[in-house]
Design an enzyme around this catalytic site. Structure first.
Site, PDB file in Angstrom:
ATOM      1  N   GLY A   1       0.752  -0.972   0.136  1.00 36.77           N
ATOM      2  CA  GLY A   1       0.108   0.056   0.106  1.00 36.77           C
ATOM      3  C   GLY A   1       0.864   1.215  -0.010  1.00 36.77           C
TER       4      GLY A   1
ATOM      5  N   GLN B   1       3.044  10.024   1.741  1.00 39.43           N
ATOM      6  CA  GLN B   1       4.202   9.494   1.814  1.00 39.43           C
ATOM      7  C   GLN B   1       5.170   9.775   0.627  1.00 39.43           C
ATOM      8  OE1 GLN B   1       2.286   5.414   2.558  1.00 39.43           O
ATOM      9  NE2 GLN B   1       3.949   5.216   3.871  1.00 39.43           N
TER      10      GLN B   1
ATOM     11  N   CYS C   1       5.589   0.019   7.858  1.00 43.74           N
ATOM     12  CA  CYS C   1       5.213   1.161   7.100  1.00 43.74           C
ATOM     13  C   CYS C   1       6.633   1.460   6.353  1.00 43.74           C
ATOM     14  CB  CYS C   1       4.914   2.157   8.128  1.00 43.74           C
ATOM     15  SG  CYS C   1       4.652   3.763   7.242  1.00 43.74           S
ATOM     16  N   LEU C   2       6.260   2.003   4.852  1.00 36.28           N
ATOM     17  CA  LEU C   2       7.530   2.338   4.174  1.00 36.28           C
ATOM     18  C   LEU C   2       8.206   3.711   4.599  1.00 36.28           C
ATOM     19  CD1 LEU C   2       5.771   1.554   0.665  1.00 36.28           C
ATOM     20  CD2 LEU C   2       7.427   0.105   2.149  1.00 36.28           C
TER      21      LEU C   2
ATOM     22  N   HIS D   1      -4.754   1.512   7.379  1.00 40.75           N
ATOM     23  CA  HIS D   1      -3.406   2.188   7.710  1.00 40.75           C
ATOM     24  C   HIS D   1      -3.200   3.162   6.644  1.00 40.75           C
ATOM     25  CE1 HIS D   1       1.337   1.385   8.012  1.00 40.75           C
ATOM     26  NE2 HIS D   1       1.186   2.262   7.081  1.00 40.75           N
ATOM     27  N   GLU D   2      -3.456   2.966   5.594  1.00 36.20           N
ATOM     28  CA  GLU D   2      -3.373   4.207   4.662  1.00 36.20           C
ATOM     29  C   GLU D   2      -4.272   5.298   4.919  1.00 36.20           C
ATOM     30  OE1 GLU D   2      -0.629   3.851   3.021  1.00 36.20           O
ATOM     31  OE2 GLU D   2      -0.541   1.531   3.008  1.00 36.20           O
TER      32      GLU D   2
ATOM     33  N   HIS E   1      -2.812   7.487   7.125  1.00 39.50           N
ATOM     34  CA  HIS E   1      -1.777   8.326   6.535  1.00 39.50           C
ATOM     35  C   HIS E   1      -2.378   9.725   6.117  1.00 39.50           C
ATOM     36  CE1 HIS E   1       2.354   6.274   6.476  1.00 39.50           C
ATOM     37  NE2 HIS E   1       1.715   5.117   6.209  1.00 39.50           N
TER      38      HIS E   1
HETATM   39  O1  K1U Z   1       1.639   2.541   3.958  1.00 33.96           O
HETATM   40  C1  K1U Z   1       2.751   1.918   4.127  1.00 33.96           C
HETATM   41  O2  K1U Z   1       3.746   2.504   4.556  1.00 33.96           O
HETATM   42  C2  K1U Z   1       2.790   0.611   3.192  1.00 33.96           C
HETATM   43  C3  K1U Z   1       2.529  -0.697   4.209  1.00 33.96           C
HETATM   44  C4  K1U Z   1       1.276  -1.037   4.176  1.00 33.96           C
HETATM   45  C5  K1U Z   1       1.025  -2.019   5.148  1.00 33.96           C
HETATM   46  C6  K1U Z   1       1.638  -3.111   5.546  1.00 33.96           C
HETATM   47  C7  K1U Z   1       1.105  -3.947   6.589  1.00 33.96           C
HETATM   48  C8  K1U Z   1       0.201  -3.731   7.347  1.00 33.96           C
HETATM   49  C9  K1U Z   1      -0.684  -2.738   6.934  1.00 33.96           C
HETATM   50  C10 K1U Z   1      -0.250  -1.731   5.858  1.00 33.96           C
HETATM   51  C11 K1U Z   1       3.776  -1.750   3.817  1.00 33.96           C
HETATM   52  O3  K1U Z   1       3.694  -2.173   2.536  1.00 33.96           O
HETATM   53  S1  K1U Z   1       4.786  -2.079   4.816  1.00 33.96           S
HETATM   54  C12 K1U Z   1       6.142  -3.039   4.051  1.00 33.96           C
HETATM   55  C13 K1U Z   1       5.741  -4.171   3.475  1.00 33.96           C
HETATM   56  O4  K1U Z   1       6.020  -4.584   2.631  1.00 33.96           O
HETATM   57  C14 K1U Z   1       4.756  -5.326   4.214  1.00 33.96           C
HETATM   58  C15 K1U Z   1       4.569  -5.337   5.271  1.00 33.96           C
HETATM   59  C16 K1U Z   1       3.841  -6.441   6.105  1.00 33.96           C
HETATM   60  C17 K1U Z   1       3.136  -7.316   5.052  1.00 33.96           C
HETATM   61  C18 K1U Z   1       3.334  -7.242   3.869  1.00 33.96           C
HETATM   62  C19 K1U Z   1       4.122  -6.190   3.504  1.00 33.96           C
HETATM   63 ZN    ZN Z   2       2.648   3.476   6.374  1.00 33.18          ZN
END
Ligand code: K1U
Ligand code: ZN
Length: 169
Positions: free
Chosen positions: A50, A55, A103-104, A145-146, A149
């Site tokens: 996401g 971001q 979170c990125l 989560h998004e 943000h």
């Molecule tokens: O918004 C962001 O920072 C993106 C975030 C989204 C997210 C991941 C996990 C739970 C809720 C929201 C990410 O993509 S974090 C990095 C990631 O690649 C990841 C993390 C957990 C599971 C799968 C991927």
């Molecule tokens: Zn995030």
């Protein structure tokens, strides 16, 4: 073929991550379509599931959701990246679920976060159509989560108590 540029990802501490993002107007503006393409490319390059416009240093209410199975969520559904413009969470289930997030914008930190198990969302597609849909599980988690943000909230602010300290990878 035109190349889509990757965008820099704002890191925790950047003021834009603490601000409420602005509603999108002018849906057919090519700049919005380019933003969505660039957000999607940036999210995929960062291996994310996401991303939200703040971001990438754009204070607009645009998110992309792209669930896929992954080591933390092996049962997560696969979906094509979906852009949601001006998303509104209309309803959240009382039933919640505690699961780990990353979170990125906060690299190398993970924490269990309590989120509604199911949500109902209204949003505009990139073609300008209004949609309402219900989501559950991992997709509902990503959307919450998004949307956080867009309201200037980072997941680490939702850690419940000191038994759930964020941990470094
Ligand atoms: O918004 C962001 O920072 C993106 C975030 C989204 C997210 C991941 C996990 C739970 C809720 C929201 C990410 O993509 S974090 C990095 C990631 O690649 C990841 C993390 C957990 C599971 C799968 C991927
Ligand atoms: Zn995030």
């Amino acid at each position: 073929m035109t190349e889509t540029h990757l965008l820099p990802i704002a890191q925790r501490g950047e003021p834009i991550l603490q601000q409420r993002a602005q509603e999108v107007t002018g849906l057919h503006d090519p700049v919005l379509q380019q933003l969505i393409d660039a957000m999607q490319a940036t999210m995929l390059a960062a291996n994310g599931v996401g991303i939200a416009a703040p971001q990438v240093f754009v204070s607009k209410r645009v998110i992309i959701v792209a669930s896929r199975p992954n080591p933390r969520y092996p049962d997560a559904p696969s979906m094509q990246p979906l852009a949601m413009i001006n998303p509104e969470i209309l309803w959240r289930s009382a039933a919640t679920c505690l699961s780990e997030e990353g979170c990125l914008s906060v690299p190398d930190v993970r924490a269990p976060i309590e989120r509604a198990e199911r949500i109902q969302v209204r949003y505009l597609t990139r073609a300008g159509e209004t949609r309402e849909a219900e989501y559950s599980g991992f997709i509902a988690r990503i959307i919450q989560h998004e949307c956080d943000h867009l309201d200037g909230i980072l997941f680490v602010e939702r850690v419940m108590d000191d038994t759930q300290e964020p941990t470094r990878d």
